[in-house]
Scaffold this active site. Structure first.
Site, mmCIF file in Angstrom:
data_model
loop_
_atom_site.group_PDB
_atom_site.id
_atom_site.type_symbol
_atom_site.label_atom_id
_atom_site.label_comp_id
_atom_site.label_asym_id
_atom_site.label_seq_id
_atom_site.Cartn_x
_atom_site.Cartn_y
_atom_site.Cartn_z
ATOM 1 N N CYS A 266 0.836 -1.200 0.000
ATOM 2 C CA CYS A 266 0.000 0.000 0.000
ATOM 3 C C CYS A 266 0.874 1.256 0.000
ATOM 4 O O CYS A 266 0.615 2.206 -0.746
ATOM 5 C CB CYS A 266 -0.929 -0.007 1.208
ATOM 6 S SG CYS A 266 -2.112 1.363 1.232
ATOM 7 N N CYS B 12 -6.072 -3.225 7.474
ATOM 8 C CA CYS B 12 -7.317 -2.451 7.380
ATOM 9 C C CYS B 12 -8.461 -3.221 6.742
ATOM 10 O O CYS B 12 -9.624 -2.985 7.066
ATOM 11 C CB CYS B 12 -7.065 -1.154 6.610
ATOM 12 S SG CYS B 12 -6.598 -1.366 4.870
#
Length: 360
Positions: A101, A199
């Site tokens: 990410c 997440c």
């Protein structure tokens, strides 16, 4: 701005210093998307990309008086982080989606957006430091003052151009100091707890997430069931699928022996899970691929460094050197426990990140 205390405090600090600030939240994953699938919650709160986090970030922006936007990157996040995460597990490796990410979105697409809106730099709430070294003419990534919050392990993929345009204002602060500053600025996120999980994986249950994600995609779970094999080659049982295991795992092996067994290796090619005693978990060498070097332009000769093989691993003394097939060979002074393919190996010279790569 994730809605957490760290990025909120950074925005308030820079605003107070007189900078022109624009708040951006990257919408990366719909937390309600897999609701209804087995093991997936109907709603998720207090997590990156959840609605309450976006709401908190917007409230902070309004409180300190800066413009605020949400930028949707869900499609790219799924393509470059979520799908590789699933594929890695199904092939027998243990991935780090946070590093993917950072490499592909937070310090790539975020800088693209910054250019589009005329911003000179991007500031984040990561605990790390960036400095420029005139001697070698390079931007350096360095560990923060608060070593307990060090996030440089996840940032090893940053390249020179990205580092030159990135600010880490919390690098010289401790977490308690950050919370004190958030309180002083009256931020709603001052007491907000830190998120400790990936997440997009509620509850940290990777297996249930993979099952739910593939079902959502209309894809069948691949058959990765196979044999449990000892380090000597003896077949002692069967397993339901290699994505259920990771190197160093002890529980859930489904076999009982006179002494504890651990997962030593996962062979995706023949669907085998190799098990053995704890002594078999230790190794002195690893190979890293797709290496990004930060402190040096190239590894011209072997170099003495310390190396982290997982986020909470204490950096261990080692020698790094180029191998024939564009890999870096890492040889530790002392054997290290549970070196895991798919994780990152990050090289340090003191507090400076030399670079890092993916353990193959």
């Amino acid at each position: 701005m994730s809605g957490g205390v760290d990025s909120s405090t950074v925005a308030a600090m820079l605003r107070a210093d007189g900078h022109t600030i624009i708040g951006l939240t990257m919408q990366l994953w719909n937390q309600r998307r897999l609701a209804g699938h087995e093991g997936m919650p109907e709603s998720v709160q207090g997590r990156c990309c959840s609605l309450d986090d976006v709401y908190d970030a917007r409230r902070v922006a309004e409180h300190i008086g800066i413009p605020y936007y949400v930028v949707n990157h869900e499609e790219r996040f799924e393509r470059e982080v979520v799908r590789p995460f699933v594929a890695e597990y199904l092939s027998g490796r243990t991935p780090i989606p946070c590093s993917l990410c950072n490499n592909h979105l937070k310090f790539d697409q975020l800088l693209v957006v910054a250019r589009q809106i005329g911003a000179e730099r991007v500031a984040t709430g990561h605990y790390a430091r960036v400095t420029y070294d005139d001697t070698c003419g390079r931007w350096l990534l360095r560990r923060p003052a608060d070593k307990s919050k060090d996030q440089t392990y996840f940032l090893f993929g940053l390249i020179q151009e990205q580092l030159s345009r990135t600010l880490f204002p919390l690098g010289d602060m401790t977490k308690p100091q950050v919370r004190d500053l958030a309180r002083a600025h009256g931020l709603v996120s001052a007491e907000k707890p830190d998120s400790q999980e990936i997440c997009f994986v509620p509850g940290g249950d990777y297996k249930r997430f993979i099952d739910a994600y593939l079902a959502d995609q209309g894809e069948a779970l691949p058959d990765t069931a196979g044999e449990l094999v000892t380090t000597s080659g003896e077949v002692i049982g069967e397993h339901p699928g290699i994505h259920n295991f990771t190197v160093g795992q002890r529980k859930g092996l489904g076999v009982a022996t006179g002494s504890p067994l651990y997962v030593i290796q996962i062979s995706g090619a023949n669907k085998q899970v190799i098990v053995g005693g704890e002594e078999n978990l230790y190794s002195r060498t690893l190979r890293a691929r797709r290496v990004n070097l930060i402190a040096v332009d190239d590894l011209h000769e072997p170099m003495r460094v310390t190396v982290k093989i997982r986020h909470r691993h204490e950096p261990a003394l080692a020698l790094i050197e180029k191998s024939d097939n564009d890999e870096i060979l890492v040889t530790f002074d002392e054997p290290q426990r549970a070196i895991t393919p798919g994780q990152a190996a990050v090289f340090y010279d003191g507090d400076t990140v030399v670079g890092g790569g993916w353990i193959s």
